[in-house]
Enzyme design. Structure first.
Site, mmCIF file in Angstrom:
data_model
loop_
_atom_site.group_PDB
_atom_site.id
_atom_site.type_symbol
_atom_site.label_atom_id
_atom_site.label_comp_id
_atom_site.label_asym_id
_atom_site.label_seq_id
_atom_site.Cartn_x
_atom_site.Cartn_y
_atom_site.Cartn_z
ATOM 1 N N LYS A 70 0.876 -1.183 0.000
ATOM 2 C CA LYS A 70 0.000 0.000 0.000
ATOM 3 C C LYS A 70 0.902 1.217 0.000
ATOM 4 C CE LYS A 70 -4.101 1.812 0.235
ATOM 5 N NZ LYS A 70 -3.748 2.562 -0.994
ATOM 6 N N LYS A 94 4.297 2.369 8.892
ATOM 7 C CA LYS A 94 3.037 3.075 9.171
ATOM 8 C C LYS A 94 1.837 2.137 9.213
ATOM 9 C CE LYS A 94 3.581 6.860 6.292
ATOM 10 N NZ LYS A 94 2.962 7.759 5.322
ATOM 11 N N LYS A 106 5.387 2.002 -2.527
ATOM 12 C CA LYS A 106 5.323 3.402 -2.965
ATOM 13 C C LYS A 106 5.644 3.470 -4.445
ATOM 14 C CE LYS A 106 4.606 7.500 -1.085
ATOM 15 N NZ LYS A 106 3.726 7.811 0.049
ATOM 16 N N THR A 190 -5.831 12.864 6.131
ATOM 17 C CA THR A 190 -4.460 12.956 6.667
ATOM 18 C C THR A 190 -4.353 14.124 7.648
ATOM 19 O OG1 THR A 190 -3.577 11.956 4.681
ATOM 20 C CG2 THR A 190 -2.021 13.197 6.024
ATOM 21 N N ASN A 221 -2.592 19.837 0.382
ATOM 22 C CA ASN A 221 -3.764 19.077 0.817
ATOM 23 C C ASN A 221 -3.713 18.753 2.314
ATOM 24 O OD1 ASN A 221 -6.089 17.313 0.583
ATOM 25 N ND2 ASN A 221 -4.623 15.656 0.748
ATOM 26 N N SER A 359 -7.869 5.169 3.271
ATOM 27 C CA SER A 359 -7.643 4.377 2.049
ATOM 28 C C SER A 359 -8.029 2.918 2.304
ATOM 29 C CB SER A 359 -6.173 4.431 1.642
ATOM 30 O OG SER A 359 -5.927 5.541 0.817
HETATM 31 P P1 NAD Z 1 0.589 18.663 -1.751
HETATM 32 O O1 NAD Z 1 1.349 18.607 -3.035
HETATM 33 O O2 NAD Z 1 -0.883 18.849 -1.777
HETATM 34 O O3 NAD Z 1 1.176 19.844 -0.820
HETATM 35 C C1 NAD Z 1 2.519 20.053 -0.576
HETATM 36 C C2 NAD Z 1 2.690 21.538 -0.259
HETATM 37 O O4 NAD Z 1 4.031 21.759 0.175
HETATM 38 C C3 NAD Z 1 2.452 22.450 -1.478
HETATM 39 O O5 NAD Z 1 1.692 23.567 -1.068
HETATM 40 C C4 NAD Z 1 3.858 22.918 -1.845
HETATM 41 O O6 NAD Z 1 3.884 24.189 -2.467
HETATM 42 C C5 NAD Z 1 4.505 22.943 -0.475
HETATM 43 N N1 NAD Z 1 5.964 22.917 -0.499
HETATM 44 C C6 NAD Z 1 6.804 22.225 -1.314
HETATM 45 N N2 NAD Z 1 8.081 22.522 -1.010
HETATM 46 C C7 NAD Z 1 8.044 23.407 0.025
HETATM 47 C C8 NAD Z 1 9.027 24.071 0.787
HETATM 48 N N3 NAD Z 1 10.336 23.892 0.560
HETATM 49 N N4 NAD Z 1 8.620 24.900 1.775
HETATM 50 C C9 NAD Z 1 7.312 25.112 2.026
HETATM 51 N N5 NAD Z 1 6.334 24.496 1.343
HETATM 52 C C10 NAD Z 1 6.702 23.660 0.344
HETATM 53 O O7 NAD Z 1 1.012 17.349 -0.968
HETATM 54 P P2 NAD Z 1 0.263 16.672 0.276
HETATM 55 O O8 NAD Z 1 -0.588 15.574 -0.229
HETATM 56 O O9 NAD Z 1 -0.301 17.727 1.158
HETATM 57 O O10 NAD Z 1 1.502 15.992 0.998
HETATM 58 C C11 NAD Z 1 2.404 16.741 1.787
HETATM 59 C C12 NAD Z 1 3.302 15.792 2.540
HETATM 60 O O11 NAD Z 1 2.491 14.948 3.358
HETATM 61 C C13 NAD Z 1 4.139 14.850 1.660
HETATM 62 O O12 NAD Z 1 5.361 14.624 2.298
HETATM 63 C C14 NAD Z 1 3.325 13.584 1.640
HETATM 64 O O13 NAD Z 1 4.136 12.441 1.401
HETATM 65 C C15 NAD Z 1 2.787 13.600 3.059
HETATM 66 N N6 NAD Z 1 1.578 12.790 3.196
HETATM 67 C C16 NAD Z 1 0.437 13.143 2.540
HETATM 68 C C17 NAD Z 1 -0.681 12.342 2.665
HETATM 69 C C18 NAD Z 1 -1.976 12.702 1.995
HETATM 70 O O14 NAD Z 1 -2.941 11.946 2.146
HETATM 71 N N7 NAD Z 1 -2.061 13.824 1.299
HETATM 72 C C19 NAD Z 1 -0.631 11.182 3.460
HETATM 73 C C20 NAD Z 1 0.551 10.871 4.126
HETATM 74 C C21 NAD Z 1 1.654 11.691 3.981
#
Ligand code: NAD
Length: 432
Positions: A70, A94, A106, A190, A221, A359
C-alpha cells in the site's frame, strides 16, 4: 553546510537504534534491511506538440509480510529509486503502527507535472498503470495519491486498469473521486488524523488549544485540512507556507480564506495545480520558508517534504512541539539536536496515517460494495489513530524512549511477529 543524508540511509539507520529496545529475530532484521521488490520502467508520453518524452518511474514493494503493498504515487522532479524505496519503507512501518492488513509500497515518476498540460498528465498517468500493471492489483499492491497526485489522477489510473483488465476493479487504487468508488472523508483524512494525534498529546499534557500558536510548512492538501480543523479546535494558525514563500500574522490567519485565494486560479482555469502562492496574500507579513521554520510558536507542523529540519537548522528551531505530517521531514541528526533542546517530535509514521487508514476503508467499501457516510469514516479513523497513538505514547513512557522510537517499536513488533508466524516453509530459500 552538511549534506542532508539520503532519506533511505537515514530511515534504515534509525532501525539499528530501535533493535536495541526490541527483541527482533536476526532473520527479520536481515529481511528488513532491503526492499522486497524495486521495479523501474520508462513511460513514453506523446506530448501535445507531437514530440515524444520518456519519464523514469518506479514502484517499490518494501515488505508485504502483513498484506498487499500500500502506498501513494508521487510526481516530482526529484523522485528517484532511493526516495521511493525510503517512502515504501515508511509505509510498511506506518501500516503496522495503525494495524492495517497491508505491507509497505510506494510509487513515483520523475517529472515536473506543472510543466505538463492536462492531457499530457492524463497520458502519463495512464502510462504508469500500463508500465506497472503486472505488479499492482487489489490483492497485490494498491496505489493512492501522494505529492502532486490527486483524486482526478487516481480516477484516470483506475480507468486504465479497468481497460486493460476488461473488468472493474475499484479496489486496485484508493483516493479515487467519489463517483468512481472513492471514500467520503478521504481528502481531509491525513490532516484530520494528524490533528487527532496532536489533540491526544495535548490532553495528556493538560494543554489548552486556545493557548497555543501554530506554524504550518506546506500549505497543500494535508497541511490545509490540518490547519482548517486545528483552527476550528481553537488553535491559532499564525503562519503557513508553500514552495514559493510564507505568510504570517501574529493574531492568526483566516486559514480558509488563504486557501480559497491560493486555489482561485486553479479553479478558474480548471487546472490541476495552483498557480497562485500564499505569498501573494495581502495585509499579512511575508516570510521566507526558512524564517517560518524558526518562528517562536508552540507547534511547528511540517507538511511539505523530506529533510526540512537538518543539523544545519535544528539549533534555530524555537517551537516546543514538531508535528510531522510530511514523510521524513526531520533527519536523524536533527532529531538528536532537537532532543537535546527538549523539543518534542510527534513522528510521521503515526501522525500522517489518517490518509492510509481511510484508504483502507475505501478498499473495504470497494470490495463489499457498500458505501459509508463521511461521519462513519471519520469516526472510525479517529478511533483507530487515537487508540494506536495512546499505545505508542504508553510504550514511550514504559521504555523511556522518544515518541519516534516508540512508534517504530510498536510497528516493527507487528511486522516481525508476522514474519515469525509465517513458519519455516521458505527457510532454505530465505523466503520466510
Ligand atoms: P501537496 O502537493 O498537496 O502539498 C505540498 C505543499 O508543500 C504544497 O503547497 C507545496 O507548495 C509545499 N511545499 C513544497 N516545497 C516546500 C518548501 N520547501 N517549503 C514550504 N512548502 C513547500 O502534498 P500533500 O498531499 O499535502 O503531501 C504533503 C506531505 O504529506 C508529503 O510529504 C506527503 O508524502 C505527506 N503525506 C500526505 C498524505 C496525503 O494523504 N495527502 C498522506 C501521508 C503523507
Amino acid at each position: 553546510m552538511a549534506q542532508a543524508p539520503k532519506a533511505l540511509d537515514d530511515a534504515r539507520g534509525r532501525l539499528e537504534a530501535i533493535y536495541e529496545h526490541l527483541d527482533v529475530s536476526e532473520d527479520a532484521q536481515v529481511r528488513l534491511a532491503r526492499p522486497q521488490r524495486v521495479v523501474e520502467v520508462s513511460i513514453p508520453v506523446r506530448m501535445d506538440d507531437g514530440s515524444l518524452q520518456v519519464f523514469p518511474a518506479w514502484r517499490v514493494q518494501y515488505d508485504t509480510t502483513r498484506g498487499p503493498g500500500k502506498g501513494g504515487i508521487r510526481f516530482h522532479p526529484d523522485v528517484d529509486a532511493s526516495e521511493v524505496t525510503a517512502l515504501a519503507f515508511w509505509m510498511a512501518i506506518k501500516c503496522a503502527v495503525v494495524d492495517l492488513p497491508f505491507g509497505g509500497a510506494k510509487g513515483g515518476v520523475c517529472v515536473n507535472p506543472k510543466e505538463l498540460s492536462r492531457l499530457e498528465l492524463e497520458r502519463l498517468s495512464r502510462g504508469y498503470i500500463r508500465g506497472f500493471y503486472d505488479c499492482i492489483g487489489p490483492d497485490e499492491d494498491i496505489p493512492a495519491p501522494d505529492m502532486n497526485t490527486n483524486a482526478t489522477i487516481m480516477g484516470w489510473m483506475a480507468d486504465e486498469y479497468a481497460k486493460i483488465a476488461r473488468a472493474q476493479y475499484p479496489a486496485v487504487i484508493t483516493g479515487k473521486p467519489i463517483g468512481l468508488g472513492g471514500s467520503a472523508g478521504r481528502v481531509e483524512a491525513t490532516g484530520e488524523g494528524a490533528l487527532e494525534v496532536l489533540k491526544i498529546y495535548l490532553e495528556q499534557q493538560d494543554k489548552k488549544p486556545e493557548d497555543l500558536t501554530v506554524a504550518v510548512q506546506g500549505f497543500g492538501n494535508a497541511g490545509y485540512y490540518f490547519a482548517s480543523a486545528a483552527q476550528k479546535l481553537g488553535l491559532t494558525i499564525v503562519a503557513v507556507s508553500d514552495s514559493q514563500g510564507a505568510v504570517h500574522s501574529k493574531k492568526g490567519l483566516d486559514v480558509d480564506s488563504v486557501w480559497r485565494h491560493k486555489n482561485k486560479t486553479r479553479e478558474l482555469k480548471g487546472i490541476l495545480y495552483s498557480e497562485t502562492s500564499v505569498d501573494e496574500e495581502k495585509n499579512v507579513d511575508h516570510l521566507s520558508n526558512e524564517e517560518l521554520l524558526c518562528l517562536d510558536v508552540d507547534i511547528l507542523v511540517l507538511a511539505a517534504l523530506e529533510n526540512q529540519i537538518t543539523e544545519d537548522n535544528a539549533d534555530a528551531i524555537k517551537a516546543e512541539v514538531i508535528l510531522e505530517i510530511a514523510n521524513g521531514p526531520v533527519t536523524s541528526n536533527a532529531d538528536k539536536i532537537l532532543g537535546e533542546k527538549n523539543i518534542l517530535v510527534l513522528p510521521d509514521v503515526l501522525v500522517n496515517t489518517g490518509g492510509v487508514i481511510v484508504s483502507y476503508y475505501e478498499w473495504i467499501q470497494n470490495r463489499i460494495g457498500d458505501y459509508w457516510p463521511a461521519e462513519k469514516v471519520n469516526e472510525r479513523m479517529r478511533e483507530r489513530i487515537g487508540r494506536e497513538a495512546k499505545a505508542c505514547f504508553e510504550l514511550a513512557s514504559e521504555h523511556k524512549v522518544d515518541y519516534r522510537s516508540a512508534c517504530y517499536m510498536h510497528g516493527l513488533k507487528r511486522i516481525t511477529e508476522a514474519m515469525d508466524h509465517r513458519g519455516t516453509h521458505g527457510y532454505f530459500i530465505g523466503d520466510c
